[in-house]
Structures are given as structure tokens and as C-alpha cells.
Design an enzyme around this catalytic site. Sequence first.
Site, PDB file in Angstrom:
ATOM      1  N   SER A   1      -6.814 -18.192 -50.394  1.00  0.00           N
ATOM      2  CA  SER A   1      -8.010 -19.130 -50.115  1.00  0.00           C
ATOM      3  C   SER A   1      -8.220 -20.341 -50.901  1.00  0.00           C
ATOM      4  O   SER A   1      -7.191 -20.566 -51.557  1.00  0.00           O
ATOM      5  CB  SER A   1      -9.103 -18.069 -50.575  1.00  0.00           C
TER       6      SER A   1
ATOM      7  N   THR B   1      -8.007 -21.815 -44.149  1.00  0.00           N
ATOM      8  CA  THR B   1      -8.077 -20.915 -45.358  1.00  0.00           C
ATOM      9  C   THR B   1      -9.642 -20.467 -45.186  1.00  0.00           C
ATOM     10  O   THR B   1     -10.284 -20.802 -44.534  1.00  0.00           O
ATOM     11  CB  THR B   1      -7.507 -21.047 -46.531  1.00  0.00           C
ATOM     12  N   TYR B   2      -9.848 -19.742 -46.154  1.00  0.00           N
ATOM     13  CA  TYR B   2     -11.190 -19.086 -46.319  1.00  0.00           C
ATOM     14  C   TYR B   2     -11.895 -19.509 -47.871  1.00  0.00           C
ATOM     15  O   TYR B   2     -11.077 -19.505 -48.746  1.00  0.00           O
ATOM     16  CB  TYR B   2     -11.317 -17.595 -46.059  1.00  0.00           C
TER      17      TYR B   2
ATOM     18  N   GLY C   1      -2.640 -18.973 -53.632  1.00  0.00           N
ATOM     19  CA  GLY C   1      -1.569 -18.343 -52.439  1.00  0.00           C
ATOM     20  C   GLY C   1      -0.907 -19.534 -51.871  1.00  0.00           C
ATOM     21  O   GLY C   1      -0.548 -20.317 -52.410  1.00  0.00           O
ATOM     22  N   ALA C   2      -0.457 -19.044 -50.694  1.00  0.00           N
ATOM     23  CA  ALA C   2       0.300 -19.975 -49.812  1.00  0.00           C
ATOM     24  C   ALA C   2      -0.374 -21.346 -49.691  1.00  0.00           C
ATOM     25  O   ALA C   2       0.117 -22.362 -49.656  1.00  0.00           O
ATOM     26  CB  ALA C   2       0.453 -19.302 -48.318  1.00  0.00           C
ATOM     27  N   ALA C   3      -1.667 -21.614 -49.775  1.00  0.00           N
ATOM     28  CA  ALA C   3      -2.430 -22.937 -49.559  1.00  0.00           C
ATOM     29  C   ALA C   3      -2.113 -23.594 -50.742  1.00  0.00           C
ATOM     30  O   ALA C   3      -1.925 -24.895 -50.602  1.00  0.00           O
ATOM     31  CB  ALA C   3      -3.917 -22.768 -49.560  1.00  0.00           C
TER      32      ALA C   3
END
Length: 152
Positions: free
Chosen positions: A24, A56-57, A72-74
Site C-alpha cells: 500500500s 496500489t491501495y 511493501g513491494a511499492a
Amino acid sequence: MRRIVAGKLHGIYVTDANLNYHGSITLDPDHCEEAGILPMEFVEIWNKNSGARISTYVILGERGSRCCILNGAAARTCQPGDQIIICNSIYIRESELPDIRPRVLTFDSDNRVLDRLEYIVKFDDFGRYRFAIERARSLNHASIAGEPKTVA
């Protein structure tokens, strides 16, 4: 139905990147509310420094913190200090386009709002689209459909 820009945080600076979080982007609720971005809403993120584009959110951080944290991945795509654009969108009928006024916030290097703008699309006398960017009226959130709510 067409996918249309609903709101933007334009040129906001990344304040942190947390690779070990579940994913996110964490944003200041003040910024989200003013641009019409909801918690858990999917957003597009465009990194002005690297050109990376991700989806993403949103989760809400501390009110007034001016935070912009990729999780995270972001976190691999944006680093602290990077300037990014965050955009949410809606699906509307083409005939509804003149009824919306997407809110765009621009930022200084400390993530203070510099300017509040609205995107406006109208039809001219010949039925052609006309686009304008105007300074925003005093609103408490972006107008997605119908008349915006005015702050008293």
C-alpha cells in the site's frame, strides 16, 4: 463507461519507504480528504524521478503528518525524496464529464499544499470538448458528481 481522473496529489514527496510492510501507500488523511481519495481505494502512482508507474491501495496515516510512505513491494519503486503523482479515478458516462471537477493538490518539498486546482471539461457551442484548469473553490472534498459541498 469511461475511466476518468477523480483527484490527484501532484508532486507530493515520498517521506519513507517500508519494504517490510504488507503493501500500500500511507497518506495523510487531510490530503486524501481534500483530493477525494478514499481509504482502501486503488490509486495509480507515477514517480517523476524514475518514471516508474505502479498501482496500489491507500491506507491512512497520522492526520497532519504530511506523510507519503510506500509500503511493501511499492517501496522498491519510490525512495524518500522522490517526487510522485498519485491519481484516483472513477467510471462515468461521457455525458457526465461536465458534471465533475476533479481536485488536484500540488505540494512544496515539505508536503504542504501549494495550490488547489480543479480540472474542468465543458462543451462549446459546437459540441466540442473544452478543458480548463482553475483554482479550486472552497470545498471540503472533490466533487465527483453533482454540486460540490461548500465549507461554511
